[in-house]
Design an enzyme around this catalytic site. Structure first.
Site, PDB file in Angstrom:
ATOM      1  N   SER A  40       0.869  -1.179   0.000  1.00 25.26           N
ATOM      2  CA  SER A  40       0.000   0.000   0.000  1.00 25.26           C
ATOM      3  C   SER A  40       0.903   1.225   0.000  1.00 25.26           C
ATOM      4  CB  SER A  40      -0.923  -0.005   1.220  1.00 25.26           C
ATOM      5  OG  SER A  40      -0.206   0.163   2.417  1.00 25.26           O
ATOM      6  N   HIS A 153      -3.259  -6.003   2.589  1.00 24.22           N
ATOM      7  CA  HIS A 153      -2.365  -7.038   3.120  1.00 24.22           C
ATOM      8  C   HIS A 153      -3.040  -8.378   3.325  1.00 24.22           C
ATOM      9  CE1 HIS A 153       0.412  -3.692   4.900  1.00 24.22           C
ATOM     10  NE2 HIS A 153       0.477  -3.789   3.597  1.00 24.22           N
ATOM     11  N   GLN A 161      -6.293  -1.591   7.465  1.00 21.95           N
ATOM     12  CA  GLN A 161      -5.160  -2.456   7.118  1.00 21.95           C
ATOM     13  C   GLN A 161      -4.524  -3.149   8.319  1.00 21.95           C
ATOM     14  OE1 GLN A 161      -2.275  -1.062   3.946  1.00 21.95           O
ATOM     15  NE2 GLN A 161      -0.964  -0.883   5.740  1.00 21.95           N
ATOM     16  N   GLU A 162      -4.427  -2.431   9.461  1.00 25.93           N
ATOM     17  CA  GLU A 162      -3.651  -2.985  10.577  1.00 25.93           C
ATOM     18  C   GLU A 162      -4.328  -2.697  11.914  1.00 25.93           C
ATOM     19  OE1 GLU A 162       0.399  -1.498  10.093  1.00 25.93           O
ATOM     20  OE2 GLU A 162       0.265  -1.789   7.937  1.00 25.93           O
ATOM     21  N   GLU A 203       1.679  -9.457   7.066  1.00 26.73           N
ATOM     22  CA  GLU A 203       2.528  -9.035   8.181  1.00 26.73           C
ATOM     23  C   GLU A 203       2.388  -9.962   9.387  1.00 26.73           C
ATOM     24  OE1 GLU A 203       1.924  -4.798   8.730  1.00 26.73           O
ATOM     25  OE2 GLU A 203       3.012  -4.371   6.882  1.00 26.73           O
ATOM     26  N   ASP A 240      -3.758   1.135  11.841  1.00 26.77           N
ATOM     27  CA  ASP A 240      -3.314   1.795  10.610  1.00 26.77           C
ATOM     28  C   ASP A 240      -4.454   1.625   9.617  1.00 26.77           C
ATOM     29  OD1 ASP A 240      -2.285   2.840   8.336  1.00 26.77           O
ATOM     30  OD2 ASP A 240      -0.587   1.446   8.153  1.00 26.77           O
ATOM     31  N   GLU A 281      -2.969   5.594  12.434  1.00 29.32           N
ATOM     32  CA  GLU A 281      -2.108   5.960  11.305  1.00 29.32           C
ATOM     33  C   GLU A 281      -2.952   6.127  10.039  1.00 29.32           C
ATOM     34  OE1 GLU A 281       1.194   3.263  10.979  1.00 29.32           O
ATOM     35  OE2 GLU A 281       1.265   3.470   8.802  1.00 29.32           O
ATOM     36  N   ASP A 308       1.800   8.345   7.418  1.00 29.74           N
ATOM     37  CA  ASP A 308       2.632   7.390   6.673  1.00 29.74           C
ATOM     38  C   ASP A 308       2.626   7.806   5.198  1.00 29.74           C
ATOM     39  OD1 ASP A 308       3.774   5.224   5.379  1.00 29.74           O
ATOM     40  OD2 ASP A 308       2.179   3.818   5.870  1.00 29.74           O
ATOM     41  N   LYS A 333       9.872   4.995   7.297  1.00 36.23           N
ATOM     42  CA  LYS A 333      10.194   3.833   6.464  1.00 36.23           C
ATOM     43  C   LYS A 333      11.389   4.208   5.594  1.00 36.23           C
ATOM     44  CE  LYS A 333       5.496   1.966   5.890  1.00 36.23           C
ATOM     45  NZ  LYS A 333       4.246   2.148   5.093  1.00 36.23           N
ATOM     46  N   HIS A 361       8.666  -1.334   9.462  1.00 38.62           N
ATOM     47  CA  HIS A 361       8.948  -2.303   8.396  1.00 38.62           C
ATOM     48  C   HIS A 361       8.062  -1.990   7.187  1.00 38.62           C
ATOM     49  CE1 HIS A 361       5.277  -5.019   9.550  1.00 38.62           C
ATOM     50  NE2 HIS A 361       5.019  -3.741   9.649  1.00 38.62           N
ATOM     51  N   ARG A 362       8.144  -2.790   6.132  1.00 35.21           N
ATOM     52  CA  ARG A 362       7.187  -2.782   5.030  1.00 35.21           C
ATOM     53  C   ARG A 362       6.465  -4.128   5.011  1.00 35.21           C
ATOM     54  NH1 ARG A 362       7.409   1.958   1.843  1.00 35.21           N
ATOM     55  NH2 ARG A 362       5.273   1.260   1.510  1.00 35.21           N
ATOM     56  N   SER A 363       5.375  -4.192   4.259  1.00 33.70           N
ATOM     57  CA  SER A 363       4.658  -5.477   4.189  1.00 33.70           C
ATOM     58  C   SER A 363       5.510  -6.540   3.485  1.00 33.70           C
ATOM     59  CB  SER A 363       3.304  -5.293   3.524  1.00 33.70           C
ATOM     60  OG  SER A 363       3.422  -4.595   2.307  1.00 33.70           O
ATOM     61  N   LYS A 384       7.027  -0.569  14.605  1.00 35.48           N
ATOM     62  CA  LYS A 384       6.068  -1.587  14.175  1.00 35.48           C
ATOM     63  C   LYS A 384       6.765  -2.505  13.191  1.00 35.48           C
ATOM     64  CE  LYS A 384       3.508   0.572  10.309  1.00 35.48           C
ATOM     65  NZ  LYS A 384       2.195   0.608   9.643  1.00 35.48           N
TER      66      LYS A 384
HETATM   67  P1  PGA Z   1       3.110  -1.259   3.139  1.00 36.28           P
HETATM   68  O1  PGA Z   1       2.203  -1.192   4.434  1.00 36.28           O
HETATM   69  O2  PGA Z   1       4.458  -1.675   3.512  1.00 36.28           O
HETATM   70  O3  PGA Z   1       2.373  -2.261   2.270  1.00 36.28           O
HETATM   71  O4  PGA Z   1       3.064   0.136   2.535  1.00 36.28           O
HETATM   72  C1  PGA Z   1       2.648  -0.711   5.658  1.00 36.28           C
HETATM   73  C2  PGA Z   1       1.929   0.525   6.089  1.00 36.28           C
HETATM   74  O5  PGA Z   1       1.021   1.037   5.382  1.00 36.28           O
HETATM   75  O6  PGA Z   1       2.250   1.055   7.137  1.00 36.28           O
HETATM   76 ZN    ZN Z   2       0.696   2.722   7.007  1.00 38.56          ZN
END
Ligand code: PGA
Ligand code: ZN
Length: 424
Positions: A40, A153, A161-162, A203, A240, A281, A308, A333, A361-363, A384
């Site tokens: 994403s 994800h 997403q999270e 993740e 998130d 987030e 983000d 990131k 991290h990243r996904s 995270k």
């Molecule tokens: P991504 O997701 O690594 O797929 O961008 C992580 C996030 O959105 O924080």
């Molecule tokens: Zn994010």
């Protein structure tokens, strides 16, 4: 001095190719770094160069980026002292020559930048967190465990997403990790007992087909209680939302309904009232600045609002947010911006401006643990790295266990104090 720089194509946690770089110094030190990859991704991120050759890895190969390291970026920094990180990163940026690192690829540049730092640390006989952070590096981050995965994800119906567990009441990182893992296993049992699938998302969190986002938060709170912890004071929760992913033409599409930003903001106010939420987030889309400002006015004193896709670890976008009074926290990131020096610049701008930071991290991840050291180096207080399961996620948490052990009495876990002070 940097003697040689090599690179290869390896696989990430999703089975897609990514770049690994090796740096050799003239004292015989060799260190390597691997580059993560998002799903994403924000529109304003530095450019991830992929081959586009459909006959290999569905077009996702990174041989062009590997060649850019070997043919251009490496030779441009050979003979330079590896401790000259800022000089080296500047040369990498100039060698690429584009504003978003699109010619040689941010994935090529980042691999070199991180491998140089690791080699310099090793050459100085220092752990990476100490080399980067100096004597003040001592704060272990609160881990934000992403235990329910949705959005881009996972192939379930959850829009957000999270869903995080944040063990803010633990007294050490090691204890926080244990609390997170124990609650993760209880959550699995709860989902199973309720008839939901306990397959995992990208993740490492569960990816059940929950009917609503509130249901996800309900499961977290129940799991925290059943695991023997107090929701809020011991283990808080977070989200998130990754709202850019369901924003189109001025409209947010959540739970099969259309929402204005104002309606969504009201919904968040309700969530913050009903659940022990410490962080949200990307509650709104990456370019919805006016709505972000209204959201910050409504909730910025009560909860951490993390940018983000909004900030993409870019000091210029962060500076705009600070000027406008938007959000109160920066997600960090390394591959969104592409060099270590620019990452450190974004972090120091955030801290100077009263914004918190969360290392991320990243996904798509690898066994590389640089972000764990970076979190301690800058005393961020938050990281995270996904669920407390799956090796590419746990590698970072395990590295933090080692760092905590190495720091001994100097280690400090500040728990809730890592988050903005919420007026209740
Ligand atoms: P991504 O997701 O690594 O797929 O961008 C992580 C996030 O959105 O924080
Ligand atoms: Zn994010």
């Amino acid at each position: 001095l940097i003697e040689a720089v090599g690179a290869r194509e390896i696989l990430d946690s999703r089975g897609n190719p990514t770049v690994e770089v090796e740096v050799l110094l003239d004292d015989g030190i060799v260190q390597r770094a691997a580059v993560p990859s998002g799903a994403s991704t924000g529109a304003f991120e530095a450019y991830e160069l992929r081959d586009g050759d459909k006959s290999r890895y569905g077009g996702k190969g990174v041989l062009k980026a590997v060649d850019a390291v070997i043919d251009e970026l490496g030779p441009a920094i050979e003979g330079i002292d590896a401790s000259e990180q800022r000089v080296i990163d500047e040369i990498l940026i100039e060698t690429d020559g584009t504003p978003n690192k699109s010619r040689t690829g941010a994935n090529a540049i980042l691999g070199v930048s991180l491998a140089v730092a690791k080699a310099a640390a090793d050459s100085a006989d220092l752990p990476l967190f100490r080399y980067l952070g100096g004597p003040s590096a001592h704060i272990l981050p609160v881990p934000l465990f992403n235990v329910i995965n949705g959005g881009e994800h996972a192939d379930n119906g959850i829009d957000m997403q999270e869903f995080f567990l944040a063990p803010i009441g633990a007294s050490s990182f090691a204890e926080a990790l244990r609390w997170g893992a124990e609650t993760y296993h209880v959550l699995k049992g709860e989902l199973k007992a309720a008839g939901f699938n306990t397959g995992l998302g990208d993740e490492g969190g569960f990816a059940p087909d929950l009917p609503s986002n509130r249901e996800g938060l309900d499961f977290l709170v129940r799991a925290i209680e059943k695991a023997g912890f107090t929701p809020g004071s011991e283990i808080a929760v977070g989200l998130d939302v990754a709202a850019t992913e369901f924003f189109d033409n001025g409209v947010y599409r959540l739970e099969n309904k259309d929402w204005t930003a104002a309606e969504l903001t009201e919904y968040y106010v309700g969530l913050v009232n009903d659940y022990p939420i410490v962080t949200i987030e990307d509650a709104l889309a990456e370019d919805d600045w006016d709505a972000w400002k209204a959201l910050t006015d409504a909730l910025g004193k009560k909860v951490q609002l993390v940018g983000d896709d909004l900030f993409v670890t870019n000091p210029e976008r962060l500076a705009k947010g600070i000027d406008l009074g938007v959000a109160n926290s920066l997600l960090v990131k390394v591959n969104q911006i592409g060099t270590l020096s620019e990452t450190l610049d974004a972090i120091s701008l955030a801290h100077r401006s009263g914004y918190t930071t969360m290392l991320s991290h990243r996904s798509g991840e690898t066994e590389d643990t640089t972000i764990a050291d970076l979190a301690v180096a800058v005393n961020s207080g938050q990281i995270k790295s996904g669920a407390p399961a799956r090796s590419e996620r746990v590698a970072k948490y395990n590295q933090l266990l080692r760092i905590e052990e190495e720091l001994g009495d100097a280690a400090e876990f500040i728990g809730a104090a890592a988050f903005p002070r919420f007026g209740k």
